[in-house]
Design a protein around this motif. Sequence first.
Motif, PDB file in Angstrom:
ATOM      1  N   ASN A   4       0.839  -1.187   0.000  1.00 29.85           N
ATOM      2  CA  ASN A   4       0.000   0.000   0.000  1.00 29.85           C
ATOM      3  C   ASN A   4       0.880   1.245   0.000  1.00 29.85           C
ATOM      4  O   ASN A   4       1.872   1.316   0.738  1.00 29.85           O
ATOM      5  CB  ASN A   4      -0.946   0.037   1.211  1.00 29.85           C
ATOM      6  N   PHE A 120      -2.097  -2.615  -9.763  1.00 32.45           N
ATOM      7  CA  PHE A 120      -1.967  -3.920  -9.126  1.00 32.45           C
ATOM      8  C   PHE A 120      -0.852  -4.733  -9.779  1.00 32.45           C
ATOM      9  O   PHE A 120      -0.040  -5.369  -9.097  1.00 32.45           O
ATOM     10  CB  PHE A 120      -3.300  -4.656  -9.221  1.00 32.45           C
ATOM     11  N   TYR A 125      -1.500  -1.300  -4.121  1.00 36.10           N
ATOM     12  CA  TYR A 125      -2.923  -1.070  -3.876  1.00 36.10           C
ATOM     13  C   TYR A 125      -3.338   0.227  -4.553  1.00 36.10           C
ATOM     14  O   TYR A 125      -2.531   1.134  -4.787  1.00 36.10           O
ATOM     15  CB  TYR A 125      -3.202  -0.893  -2.384  1.00 36.10           C
ATOM     16  N   GLN A 172      -7.009 -11.715  -2.075  1.00 37.86           N
ATOM     17  CA  GLN A 172      -6.827 -10.345  -2.534  1.00 37.86           C
ATOM     18  C   GLN A 172      -8.104  -9.861  -3.212  1.00 37.86           C
ATOM     19  O   GLN A 172      -8.708 -10.580  -4.016  1.00 37.86           O
ATOM     20  CB  GLN A 172      -5.662 -10.258  -3.509  1.00 37.86           C
ATOM     21  N   VAL A 279     -10.342  -0.931  -1.203  1.00 29.75           N
ATOM     22  CA  VAL A 279      -8.894  -0.954  -1.418  1.00 29.75           C
ATOM     23  C   VAL A 279      -8.575  -2.092  -2.383  1.00 29.75           C
ATOM     24  O   VAL A 279      -8.550  -3.265  -2.010  1.00 29.75           O
ATOM     25  CB  VAL A 279      -8.132  -1.121  -0.097  1.00 29.75           C
ATOM     26  N   HIS A 280      -8.355  -1.726  -3.627  1.00 28.64           N
ATOM     27  CA  HIS A 280      -8.099  -2.704  -4.675  1.00 28.64           C
ATOM     28  C   HIS A 280      -6.742  -3.357  -4.461  1.00 28.64           C
ATOM     29  O   HIS A 280      -5.717  -2.677  -4.349  1.00 28.64           O
ATOM     30  CB  HIS A 280      -8.143  -2.022  -6.044  1.00 28.64           C
ATOM     31  N   GLY A 281      -6.733  -4.685  -4.379  1.00 27.59           N
ATOM     32  CA  GLY A 281      -5.509  -5.434  -4.193  1.00 27.59           C
ATOM     33  C   GLY A 281      -5.256  -5.868  -2.766  1.00 27.59           C
ATOM     34  O   GLY A 281      -4.356  -6.686  -2.510  1.00 27.59           O
ATOM     35  N   ALA A 282      -6.025  -5.341  -1.809  1.00 30.17           N
ATOM     36  CA  ALA A 282      -5.792  -5.643  -0.397  1.00 30.17           C
ATOM     37  C   ALA A 282      -6.233  -7.054  -0.036  1.00 30.17           C
ATOM     38  O   ALA A 282      -7.145  -7.614  -0.652  1.00 30.17           O
ATOM     39  CB  ALA A 282      -6.537  -4.637   0.476  1.00 30.17           C
ATOM     40  N   TYR A 297     -10.964  -6.006   6.035  1.00 27.74           N
ATOM     41  CA  TYR A 297      -9.598  -5.868   5.551  1.00 27.74           C
ATOM     42  C   TYR A 297      -8.612  -6.494   6.512  1.00 27.74           C
ATOM     43  O   TYR A 297      -8.750  -6.369   7.728  1.00 27.74           O
ATOM     44  CB  TYR A 297      -9.271  -4.383   5.330  1.00 27.74           C
TER      45      TYR A 297
END
Length: 302
Positions: A4, A120, A125, A172, A279-282, A297
């Motif tokens: 992140n 990504f 993130y 993810q 949160v894209h990719g978290a 998360y």
Amino acid sequence: MIQNPSFLSENDLILVISPSGVVDEDVVTKGAAILKNAGFQVEISPNAFNPHFKFGAKHQERLSDLQFALDNKEAKAIYCARGGFGITHIIDSLDWTQFKKNPKWIIGFSDITALLHNAFQNGYYSLHASVLQGLPKLSTEYQKHLIDTLSGDIKALKAESSFHKSGSANGQLIGGNLSLLIHQIGTQTELDYSNKILFIEEVAEPLYHIDRMMLQLKRAGKLKGLAGLVVGLFTNLSEDKSIYGQSVEEIILDHCKDYDFPIGFNFPFGHGEDNVPLVHGAEVGFEVEGKEAYLKYLIDNT
């Protein structure tokens, strides 16, 4: 390894770009004022208000602004003014070398889905959230949710629906606008969906298009390896069940019936009055039981 970017603090710089469709300057300016009132510095890119027919600016101008923002050493976030159409004209020409030395949050959704995927792929993130032009149209609650998320206060989400498919999974979180997911297949920004928790949303499509796109995901092998499916808002659809015979929920469940991953519906993100940031990719935990679904998360908020 996905990382992140640093969360934002007071006086941190946010750069505003228009990498896709033509924007409404007055509304974008109001969105920028919301960010300034939250304590951030905001700078508008040189070509953000330089419309070229349907686009925010000419292709080369939009590429120049986006590349400058990626390379910028001072900014902590890049806020896309609007989605629409246009990011895929320029995305394959981006150079992420300097971004990796000074990573920053990329914010947007809809057409910006492709840019989130590219971030990504480069190991970072990003934030699937209202574009800046949409920020003034959200309630103060959802505006605050965005500011809080940028500042590191990332909240779990809950959704209720009678269509949920129970189960639990970790993975993810990737996804975005369903049309853009389809358009990434076979391109440089196509993602591997294996063991991922996919989120989807859509706007202004007939139900047969939803059916066609879900079928495309299935035929392309994108559904069989999923860990979970998070369904957001499908708004302003031009057909209803009385015309097509199935609702959005029924279409999705039908295409996923051969798989055992959990599915949660009615999450408050997408093209509507509700648009919580994701949160894209978290790494997330996804729990679906009965009529309740939770997305939590698993990343460090500090």
